[in-house]
Design an enzyme around this catalytic site. Structure first.
Site, PDB file in Angstrom:
ATOM      1  N   GLY A  37      11.310  16.733 -15.727  1.00  0.00           N
ATOM      2  CA  GLY A  37      11.884  16.887 -14.396  1.00  0.00           C
ATOM      3  C   GLY A  37      11.215  16.126 -13.270  1.00  0.00           C
ATOM      4  N   ASP A  38      10.086  15.464 -13.547  1.00  0.00           N
ATOM      5  CA  ASP A  38       9.403  14.760 -12.461  1.00  0.00           C
ATOM      6  C   ASP A  38       8.591  13.586 -13.008  1.00  0.00           C
ATOM      7  OD1 ASP A  38       8.705  14.219  -9.850  1.00  0.00           O
ATOM      8  OD2 ASP A  38       7.122  15.733  -9.739  1.00  0.00           O
ATOM      9  N   LEU A  39       9.234  12.764 -13.840  1.00  0.00           N
ATOM     10  CA  LEU A  39       8.538  11.581 -14.367  1.00  0.00           C
ATOM     11  C   LEU A  39       8.531  10.496 -13.296  1.00  0.00           C
ATOM     12  CD1 LEU A  39       9.796  11.409 -18.063  1.00  0.00           C
ATOM     13  CD2 LEU A  39       7.536  12.094 -17.243  1.00  0.00           C
ATOM     14  N   ASN A  40       7.754  10.758 -12.247  1.00  0.00           N
ATOM     15  CA  ASN A  40       7.694   9.793 -11.151  1.00  0.00           C
ATOM     16  C   ASN A  40       6.521   8.839 -11.330  1.00  0.00           C
ATOM     17  OD1 ASN A  40       5.278  10.663  -9.640  1.00  0.00           O
ATOM     18  ND2 ASN A  40       6.445  12.495  -9.106  1.00  0.00           N
ATOM     19  N   ASN A  92       3.122  10.387 -11.555  1.00  0.00           N
ATOM     20  CA  ASN A  92       2.885  11.336 -12.645  1.00  0.00           C
ATOM     21  C   ASN A  92       2.793  10.660 -14.007  1.00  0.00           C
ATOM     22  OD1 ASN A  92       2.752  13.580 -11.032  1.00  0.00           O
ATOM     23  ND2 ASN A  92       4.894  14.168 -11.303  1.00  0.00           N
TER      24      ASN A  92
END
Length: 377
Positions: free
Chosen positions: A229-232, A235
């Site tokens: 949900g947050d593979l930015n 991260n």
């Protein structure tokens, strides 16, 4: 910002422990001595990079780790945090570069601790995680090779969680009105005031309207899974696997921050990765093709999923930009970190709509097609 589990922004309290209190906490809860400590940037939690050992002089097993102090709202959901932590441990055991927790003196993966001793003191969930070395993707000049690898990683990660991860509390990942779930783009209606009346507001309203009309009715046709949900770009950590500065080859050395995990769909994960990897790219509209190629080497998208990709990427841009603007109104002291995406994010979102869905998709699919349709082993 909204709480991580519903839409009541006033409920969230970001921890603000002093370093002295953190050093005492690590000793008391984990039985470890801190030799040095450095604050790490964060969105709504509080994180520290610490070096710990079993005794004062560091002679016994000195190790670098990350102390993660979860915000007050999320801390009220220990089952959810436990599932996220167990997922990290599962992925580590499966060969993914994810952190694992140090156990407390009581043998637990986390501990609920008071933030201070005053009246109305908030309680925060505390975990000590292994430190993962590497450079955030945000700080390198990305190339097709690492974009492809990240796309492939996103698919492998979701596939492993969907097919092999089991836990008694896994149902807590059905997070309903969780503002960061990509299905909840329509919830942005209540935060859009933070943008004021301008061209940005207009394009977000267009995204929400098209999302409601074209994506929401098709959700049931997408393949469901558990999303990181947050593979930015902050991260995902990488290190260089080659010595050639002209053509560096990177490999992923760390996957951070599982606090946005929730049930979603495979296509959500690739859309989220595409959006964040566009942020610092010198060729933002080309990013999607390379990430998609890597993802589809493991999990080819269905025609319905491919058809939603443009609006899903636009939806994540809108979530990130609107929620950051809203949160900055409430936490101005953290504005610099909160607005990282906004520096180029608005430009990219506006450009996507200027170029148009058909042209952007054509570029993505042509680039992805050039890799061939084979599945990697």
């Amino acid at each position: 910002m909204s709480s991580r589990n519903d839409c009541r922004p006033q409920a969230l309290t970001k921890p603000a422990l002093e370093e002295k209190a953190v050093i005492e906490l690590v000793d008391r809860v984990f039985g470890l001595k801190v030799s040095w400590i450095r604050p790490l940037p964060s969105y709504d939690d509080q994180n520290f990079h610490v070096c710990v050992s079993r005794n004062e002089d560091g002679a016994e097993g000195a190790a670098e780790c990350v102390l993660k102090i979860t915000n007050s709202e999320d801390s009220q959901e220990p089952d959810l945090i436990e599932v996220q932590t167990q997922a990290m441990m599962f992925l580590h055991a499966e060969g993914f570069p994810s952190a694992t927790p140090y156990l407390t003196k009581d043998g637990n993966t986390m501990s609920l601790e008071a933030g201070d001793t005053g009246p109305g003191s908030k309680k925060y969930m505390v975990r000590l995680l292994t430190y993962l070395p590497g450079t955030p993707v945000a700080k390198i000049a990305t190339n097709p090779q690492i974009l492809y690898e990240i796309g492939k990683l996103a698919a492998r990660l979701d596939k492993a969680l969907a097919e092999k991860f089991h836990h008694p509390s896994v149902k807590t990942l059905h997070r309903g009105q969780f503002i960061w779930n990509l299905a909840n783009v329509p919830l942005l209606h209540q935060y859009i005031y933070a943008l004021g009346q301008n061209k940005y507001c207009e394009v977000v309203e267009k995204v929400i309207q098209q999302f409601e009309e074209k994506v929401m009715p098709k959700l049931s046709s997408f393949r469901a899974c558990i999303n990181h949900g947050d593979l930015n770009d902050h991260n995902i950590l990488v290190d260089s696997a080659s010595a050639s500065p002209e053509d560096p080859q990177y490999r992923v050395s760390g996957i951070l921050d599982f606090s946005d995990m929730s049930y979603g769909y495979y296509v959500f994960e690739v859309a989220i990765a595409i959006m964040y990897l566009m942020i610092e790219s010198s060729d933002p509209l080309g990013v999607g093709g390379h990430v998609l190629a890597g993802f589809e080497s493991i999990l080819p998208l269905t025609p319905e999923e491919r058809g939603a990709l443009f609006l899903l990427v636009s939806g994540r841009f809108s979530q990130s930009l609107v929620i950051a603007a809203h949160t900055a109104l409430h936490y101005p002291e953290n504005k610099e970190y909160l607005m990282i995406t906004a520096r180029t994010g608005w430009k990219h979102l506006m450009k996507m709509f200027e170029v148009g869905q058909a042209a952007v998709e054509q570029r993505w699919f042509q680039i992805a097609g050039a890799y061939g349709n084979h599945l990697d082993p």
